[in-house]
Design a protein around this motif. Structure first.
Motif, mmCIF file in Angstrom:
data_model
loop_
_atom_site.group_PDB
_atom_site.id
_atom_site.type_symbol
_atom_site.label_atom_id
_atom_site.label_comp_id
_atom_site.label_asym_id
_atom_site.label_seq_id
_atom_site.Cartn_x
_atom_site.Cartn_y
_atom_site.Cartn_z
ATOM 1 N N PHE A 180 0.829 -1.208 0.000
ATOM 2 C CA PHE A 180 0.000 0.000 0.000
ATOM 3 C C PHE A 180 0.865 1.261 0.000
ATOM 4 C CE2 PHE A 180 -3.538 -2.713 1.392
ATOM 5 C CZ PHE A 180 -4.563 -2.177 0.630
ATOM 6 N N ALA A 181 1.927 1.259 0.812
ATOM 7 C CA ALA A 181 2.796 2.440 0.886
ATOM 8 C C ALA A 181 3.478 2.689 -0.454
ATOM 9 C CB ALA A 181 3.838 2.256 1.992
ATOM 10 N N ALA A 184 0.968 4.210 -2.834
ATOM 11 C CA ALA A 184 0.550 5.580 -2.509
ATOM 12 C C ALA A 184 1.679 6.568 -2.718
ATOM 13 C CB ALA A 184 0.053 5.651 -1.068
ATOM 14 N N ARG A 252 -4.740 2.107 -2.923
ATOM 15 C CA ARG A 252 -6.066 1.898 -2.342
ATOM 16 C C ARG A 252 -6.713 0.658 -2.905
ATOM 17 N NH1 ARG A 252 -8.674 7.854 -2.533
ATOM 18 N NH2 ARG A 252 -7.101 8.710 -1.150
#
Lengths: 314, 497
Positions: A180-181, A184, A252
């Motif tokens: 996720f990091a 993003a 996301r």
């Protein structure tokens, strides 16, 4: 927050479409159709699991269906050459893993955009499949494998087990947090000591391996290994992932959402086929859902950008 | 004499930041005018107003005494204002002459591009500038200096009357600077007005006749070069009072925690060696572009060095691996908080956990309780103002975001903390808290390396000041020898060490 609301929306849609099909479409609500419907989504579901990770990490793999085709061709070729299915299956999985590794190396070591790389290997792997098997169909596969593959039990257990595993990996482990990091903000993830390239590489490898696994199920299910197995499935996989609420910009998404979207697409497709809708219209509907699933979550942002664009661009 | 181009009491704000306050400036034909000031004094904003990139909030631009409105860079070009940047922007695959006449090619009677006329005009321009360049050569492969000359020729071909040069010499060698100055002097004598920006004071004194000094967005003074000395100029650029913002506590330096040995990244920085001891705050000062951020990025393993090495606690680090640097006890609070320090879409607690995913586990799974506790612990210690730790970090103010970045690194209990511009863009109150925190960390035995462009912060916080100039470490000043003048002198290359 948005993700939760999106998942709920997909769930409501899924229930609504099921109710509509059960009431309005002849032959939808019976055991054999429902088990066929579930079976028919197996390959898409498997590939969507790994695709979710790839898209959350802000990459994409458009070569999955071609990898599947290549694996099918290898299966047929080796079967013709006289190898046993038990020996062929691990080889097919290795072929898929290798396909994924090539994508991963091109993206992480050479820094190429995955969209371009996997459009290239999309053509490359499918082309290789035709080189290996030509246009023949290898159909004399052993019934010990083809018969259970037409029953929903084994494929469903496989999807459920891998689905739970993938959901835990994505939502409850350090690797998932890192994915996720990366999606993003790749730079901030790198500055936090996350091994961005290594993780991305393994995501592509997993994607290739899942495509090979899907190829085994597809081949046994149709009792036919052909170079053109699964043509166009990448569209369905990407559509399910985006419809499931994964942001095309990365960072996301949720696995339960994607699995519900796989089912939703499967139900819509099945109901439309039963209602005698032409194949071209089916593709139209898939395309429409894909565009809508990218457009709807971003409508708000697009609207804001339009209304402020005058100030932003001097 | 009448000004060709003038700025009359121009102001410009970006949000709450007042970049320029009622600044007036007159550029006169035949005169080279220098603009001096520290980083962030407002020089770039002024250039952008004169070149039509920004429009002033108040005040006017006067062209030959008449007010004009530069809504777009093209308007300024039309009025004869040309800007030469540090990094020229030519089309590398086109020839020099095609670059000069891009979009305004002379045509033959049949509407085709007249190559002969184009080459001829280019040759005349270069003759006027007194330089020898083949107009048919491709722009690719030209040195930065030659590219700048092409830009100047381009400006002349548009009949530019005002030449603005924004740090044009930053990437040039001594000979190239001399040649550039020859060209600029020739243009000036032909009646051009020149605005020259440079951090190198000797160049200002060599080339210009007049100098305007900016500080914190306001005009400090305008002098004829003949009336001022370099030392005076430095004093005017920095002249601020050191306030009591810096609660530096004394601490006794311990053993060497970080040793950087002859670290080199070609074309970026060269042969940089220094040590930081436990309990010590060492500042890395210098002008923007001196290579400070690049050095600390390489120390932390973001970039790979071409030569040299880094030791932490006596053990040599694997190059180009932030993971290895972190394992050795290094932490880096990067310069760009929004892009490098934080993942804006993720929550406060997930950002804090990102540097310690192995520490918030129970078995193979992330423990949300451990994750939450880690963030809560540091949020309280750093007095973070937040609603919920599950809120996206992007909703916090700049100062509070910086506290989250500090939290995510301090939670690792680093032995060496590198902070790059730790208080940039945050409010005064939070700034003082950050300074107190750094001081406490040093007292507790952490080695702190601080990159800062703010002189008061450097002088207020550091036990030792290292000064970089053009990719080299040029001075090392103990606390009692570090003054605004000594640091600025070294940073502008006026003293060699």
């Amino acid at each position: 927050m948005l993700a939760r609301r999106w998942e709920s929306l997909i769930l409501v849609l899924l229930v609504a479409v099921c109710v509509w099909a059960a009431l309005g479409v002849d032959g939808f609500a019976n055991t054999s159709n429902v088990s066929f419907l579930l079976l028919d989504t197996t390959e898409i579901a498997l590939m969507a699991l790994s695709m979710t990770f790839v898209v959350v990490a802000a990459e994409i793999d458009l070569s999955v269906a071609s990898t599947l085709g290549l694996s099918c061709a290898v299966l047929g070729w080796l079967w013709n050459a006289g190898l046993s299915i038990e020996a062929i299956m691990p080889i097919c999985l290795m072929v898929g893993t290798l396909c994924g590794a090539v994508n991963g190396l091109l993206v992480t070591r050479l820094g190429l955009p995955s969209l371009a790389v996997t459009i290239g290997t999309f053509a490359l792997y499918r082309g290789l499949a035709y080189v290996i098997l030509g246009d023949q169909a290898v159909a004399d596969l052993p019934a010990a494998y083809t018969t259970p593959a037409t029953q929903p039990l084994i494929p469903l257990v496989l999807v459920a087990a891998l689905g739970v595993g993938a959901a835990v990996l994505l939502h409850a482990t350090g690797v998932g947090r890192a994915v996720f990091a990366i999606g993003a903000n790749q730079e901030a993830a790198f500055f936090a000591g996350i091994r961005v390239k290594r993780i991305k590489f393994w995501l592509f490898v997993a994607s290739g391996a899942m495509a090979a696994l899907a190829s085994l199920i597809l081949t046994f299910r149709y009792a036919s290994a052909r170079a053109d197995n699964g043509v166009g499935l990448e569209l369905a996989v990407v559509a399910a992932v985006l419809l499931g609420g994964v942001s095309i910009f990365g960072g996301r998404g949720s696995l339960p959402g994607v699995l519900m979207a796989v089912l939703l697409l499967g139900v819509v497709r099945n109901a439309l086929i039963l209602a005698d809708v032409a194949n071209e219209v089916l593709n139209f509907v898939t395309g429409l859902l894909l565009v809508a699933s990218v457009l709807v979550p971003n409508l708000g942002a697009l609207w804001r950008r339009r209304s402020t664009s005058q100030q932003e661009v001097p | 004499m009448d000004a060709v181009l003038a700025l009359a009491e121009a102001s410009k704000s970006f949000g709450a930041v007042r970049a320029l306050r009622e600044v007036s400036l007159r550029l006169v034909a035949g005169e080279a005018h220098a603009l001096a000031g520290e980083n962030g004094a407002g020089k770039s904003t002024l250039v952008k107003i004169l070149s039509g990139v920004h429009r002033p909030d108040n005040g006017r631009i006067l062209l030959d005494g008449a007010p004009v409105d530069f809504g777009r860079p093209a308007d300024a070009q039309q009025a004869g204002v040309a800007v030469i940047y540090q990094e020229p922007t030519l089309f590398p695959d086109l020839s020099i002459v095609e670059n000069i006449f891009m979009g305004r090619q002379p045509r033959t009677r049949f509407g085709r591009i007249d190559r002969t006329a184009m080459s001829e005009q280019a040759r005349r321009l270069f003759a006027r500038l007194g330089v020898h360049l083949d107009p048919e050569q491709a722009a690719r492969g030209l040195s930065i200096a030659d590219q700048q000359l092409v830009e100047i020729a381009k400006a002349l071909s548009r009949d530019a009357r005002v030449l603005i040069m924004d740090e044009p010499t930053a990437a040039l060698s001594g000979n190239e600077v001399a040649r550039l100055f020859g060209v600029v002097n020739a243009l000036r004598e032909q009646g051009c007005a020149v605005l020259f920006i440079s951090h190198r004071l000797d160049e200002i004194f060599e080339l210009c006749q007049r100098v305007t000094t900016l500080r914190d967005g306001t005009l400090v003074a305008e002098h004829l070069i003949a009336d001022i000395t370099p030392d005076d100029l430095v004093r005017r650029m920095v002249g601020r009072d050191l306030d009591a913002l810096y609660p530096k506590q004394d601490s006794a330096p311990g053993e060497i925690a970080l040793e950087v040995h002859r670290l080199t990244r070609e074309g970026v920085f060269t042969d940089v060696s220094f040590q930081v001891r436990r309990g010590e705050i060492v500042a890395l000062a210098g002008l923007v572009g001196a290579g400070r951020t690049e050095v600390v990025r390489t120390v932390f393993g973001i970039d790979r060095q071409d030569a040299g090495w880094v030791e932490v606690g006596g053990r040599r680090l694997r190059p180009a691996s932030p993971t290895a640097a972190m394992a050795a006890g290094l932490a880096l609070v990067p310069e760009d908080r929004r892009q490098q320090g934080l993942v804006m879409d993720l929550s406060i607690e997930r950002n804090v956990a990102l540097t310690g995913l192995a520490d918030v586990r129970r078995g193979p799974l992330i423990s949300r309780a451990a994750e939450h506790a880690r963030a809560r612990d540091w949020a309280v210690r750093l007095r973070l103002k937040f609603a919920r730790l599950s809120d996206p970090v992007g909703v916090l103010s700049g100062g509070n975001q910086q506290k989250v970045v500090l939290a995510k690194w301090l939670a690792r209990k680093p032995s060496v903390l590198i902070v790059d511009e730790p208080t940039r863009g945050i409010d005064v109150g939070t700034k003082a808290e950050v300074h107190r925190l750094l001081s406490e960390l040093a007292v507790s035995g952490v080695a702190v390396l601080m990159v800062s462009s703010e002189l008061p912060e450097v002088l207020g916080m550091a036990d030792r000041v290292l000064v970089m100039h053009e990719g080299r470490l040029v001075a090392e000043l103990p606390r009692d020898e570090a003054t605004e003048e000594s640091v600025m002198s070294a940073a502008t290359g006026r003293t060699a060490a």
